[in-house]
Design an enzyme around this catalytic site. Structure first.
Site, PDB file in Angstrom:
ATOM      1  N   ASN A 189       0.453  -0.823  -0.320  1.00 21.31           N
ATOM      2  CA  ASN A 189       0.055  -0.625   0.196  1.00 21.31           C
ATOM      3  C   ASN A 189       0.690   0.942  -0.147  1.00 21.31           C
ATOM      4  O   ASN A 189       1.597   1.337  -0.023  1.00 21.31           O
ATOM      5  CB  ASN A 189      -1.066   0.119   1.269  1.00 21.31           C
ATOM      6  CG  ASN A 189      -0.090  -0.227   2.839  1.00 21.31           C
ATOM      7  OD1 ASN A 189       0.626   0.201   2.506  1.00 21.31           O
ATOM      8  ND2 ASN A 189      -1.148  -0.960   3.719  1.00 21.31           N
ATOM      9  N   GLU A 200       3.647   1.226   2.536  1.00 19.55           N
ATOM     10  CA  GLU A 200       4.724  -0.018   2.821  1.00 19.55           C
ATOM     11  C   GLU A 200       5.216   0.916   1.632  1.00 19.55           C
ATOM     12  O   GLU A 200       5.984   0.577   0.959  1.00 19.55           O
ATOM     13  CB  GLU A 200       3.770  -0.938   1.918  1.00 19.55           C
ATOM     14  CG  GLU A 200       3.256  -1.724   3.090  1.00 19.55           C
ATOM     15  CD  GLU A 200       1.775  -2.670   3.245  1.00 19.55           C
ATOM     16  OE1 GLU A 200       1.536  -2.517   4.491  1.00 19.55           O
ATOM     17  OE2 GLU A 200       2.082  -2.774   2.001  1.00 19.55           O
ATOM     18  N   ASP A 219      -7.447  -6.993   0.697  1.00 17.45           N
ATOM     19  CA  ASP A 219      -7.761  -8.671   0.575  1.00 17.45           C
ATOM     20  C   ASP A 219      -8.138  -8.670  -0.584  1.00 17.45           C
ATOM     21  O   ASP A 219      -8.574  -9.550  -0.607  1.00 17.45           O
ATOM     22  CB  ASP A 219      -7.983  -8.716   2.368  1.00 17.45           C
ATOM     23  CG  ASP A 219      -7.454  -8.500   3.796  1.00 17.45           C
ATOM     24  OD1 ASP A 219      -6.677  -8.184   3.206  1.00 17.45           O
ATOM     25  OD2 ASP A 219      -8.012  -8.524   4.761  1.00 17.45           O
TER      26      ASP A 219
END
Length: 535
Positions: free
Chosen positions: A241, A244, A315
């Site tokens: 993301n 990150e 997810d």
């Protein structure tokens, strides 16, 4: 996506009675490896492939507790919530597995849980969804990770997490021992490493060793808070993301759409850090950015919920992306499909999944989306009042291919709102002959509208889009082709009100013609030595 309104006839969703798909030349179902656009039949077609997918990683039980709150605690300045509802859902890697199962994959999960109440509930829900738990290791000395959210009136007030302070070494050894067998005969493996320690030490070593011997067609996706320890796997995809990615780049990615440009500009650095063939950076409300080793990139644009009390859209995105790639859908189309699935779940409360039928209905909602010029003008007026710039482009877009999607993504990045004007069926026949279009304008509009980069679709029947341009007065008129602005009849109309003409990548007409001919001849994809490949 903000398109909607007057339609042009029957939309593009659903399979036809004879099994043919509505968006395919002359009734021929397109090969998934050549499918570029999204249509309502696509999720079902992908589900029918039933790819085998192993999800390895950190399993979590998410709790959503809610109730009224009308007083403050006497002991502290904190609200009191009278809990009236308790719901639990698989989270983390377990949510990725649940989404994959809901989308039609044959899913196995490998990880660690305790034998406590949370572990029992987590396993029960996985089994009920059809997930294979053969490689799910249970340890009586392990606390199953839980994340409980307390909410009232639709507002999350508090989240408390419970996790093991230390993972027993024998539990890690047990999980490591089953991984070589777990990865066998899988079409794809998803590594979900959220930094709890489950995938450290012996587990990472055994998994890396097992996947190092994988076959050329086994897909590996790394969804990790820190993908660097997995770089040796040389995964096909890494999905950090924004936060990150910022850590990987050692820089700050401030909020806003400009993050996409920063990610694209540092694409090679991200690829090197992750060891991946391609990196997809998820940017929440700003969609995603894909960077590939050949230097090309692709954007998606999110359609976020106004009020958000949801978790796990990332997810869902990873699950849909994995399913699509494992079923041979091209990478850019897989990215668009994954964005659509994420858009579905952000409108659900709590931790939820996107299923095949729901995703199909969502894509079907883009049928009959073409607006009239007058309707479009009203929408554009509202966007301009918010300071947004409008980009207009036009074309037949009969059988969508990679050149089209790349060009439309480039057009979107020229402004804020992208309007695509489609030639009517009669207009296409005048331009290209009696055998075209292959797809009706209703089907073409539905497929184009489903692309995340497209905001509005309209249809015109005039020899050129000049009347539409003069009515809408877009800030930018984009055209893909072997042109210069001086060659276009539209240039004078655009420049008369102070607009700008931009020429983007050349989209060869022979791409569509050759594709139609191959499908009619029952031929597969043509691989050219000079063609730009896609992972």
């Amino acid at each position: 996506m903000t398109a909607g309104g007057a339609g042009q006839g029957q939309g593009g969703g659903g399979n036809l009675p004879d099994g043919h798909v509505p968006y395919g030349p002359a009734g021929y179902g397109p090969e998934l490896s050549e499918q570029r656009g999204l249509a309502a039949w696509l999720p079902r077609r992908l589900a029918e492939q039933h790819p085998a997918v192993l999800v390895v990683g950190d399993l979590i039980l998410d709790g959503w507790w809610s109730g009224p709150s009308d007083r403050m605690c006497r002991e502290a300045p904190a609200p009191v919530v009278d809990i009236t509802r308790r719901e639990f859902s698989p989270g983390g890697a377990a949510n990725t597995a649940m989404n994959l199962a809901s989308l039609g994959a044959r899913v196995s999960v490998a990880g660690l849980i305790g034998t406590d109440d949370a572990g029992t509930e987590l396993k029960r829900q996985l089994l009920a969804a059809g997930v294979d738990t053969t490689f799910l290791m249970e340890d009586p000395d392990l606390v199953t990770t839980t994340k409980i959210r307390i909410s009232s009136g639709g507002q999350v007030l508090l989240r408390f997490d419970d996790a093991a302070a230390e993972i027993p070494e024998d539990a890690l050894a047990a999980l490591a021992a089953v991984l070589p067998a777990a990865v066998e005969r899988q079409d794809a493996v998803v590594v979900c490493d959220y930094g709890t320690g489950v995938l450290a030490g012996p587990v990472r070593g055994r998994l890396t060793g097992a996947l190092a011997r994988r076959g050329p067609n086994q897909l590996v996706v790394v969804d990790a808070h820190d993908p660097r320890p997995w770089a040796g796997l040389e995964p096909d995809l890494a999905t950090p993301n924004a936060q990150e990615a910022a850590r990987l780049l050692d820089c700050r990615l401030s909020g806003g759409p400009e993050r996409a440009a920063v990610v694209t500009g540092h694409g090679q650095q991200l690829l090197k850090a992750t060891g991946a063939r391609a990196v997809v950076v998820t940017l929440d409300r700003d969609g995603t950015v894909l960077v590939m080793a050949d230097g090309t990139s692709h954007r998606t644009w999110a359609r976020p919920a106004t009020e958000k009390q949801a978790s796990g859209a990332g997810d869902t995105f990873v699950a849909a992306l994995t399913l699509a790639r494992a079923a041979s859908l091209p990478l850019t189309a897989s990215l668009d499909l994954a964005q659509a699935a994420a858009d579905v779940v952000v409108h659900h409360p709590g931790t939820s999944v996107c299923g095949t039928d729901e995703l199909g209905r969502y894509l079907e909602s883009f049928a009959d989306t073409a607006l009239t010029a007058d309707e479009l003008e009203r929408h554009i007026r509202a966007h301009r009042s918010d300071g947004q710039r409008v980009v207009l482009t036009n074309g037949c877009f009969d059988v969508l291919h990679r050149g089209h999607t790349r060009y439309l993504n480039q057009a979107k990045q020229l402004g804020d709102i992208l309007v695509v004007a489609l030639n009517s069926d009669e207009s296409v026949r005048r331009l290209k002959g009696p055998e075209r279009p292959i797809n009706s304008v209703a089907d073409r509009a539905a497929v184009i509208a489903a692309l995340s980069c497209v905001d509005y679709v309209t249809v015109f029947d005039t020899p050129t889009p000049i009347p539409l341009i003069e009515q809408l007065r877009p800030e930018i008129y984009a055209k893909g082709g072997d042109y210069t602005p001086e060659m276009l009849a539209e240039t004078e109309a655009v420049e008369a009100y102070g607009g700008r003409v931009c020429i983007l990548d050349y989209v060869a007409e022979r791409s569509t013609t050759a594709m139609v001919q191959r499908i009619r001849n029952g031929e597969g994809a043509v691989v050219s030595e000079t063609a730009v490949s896609e992972p």
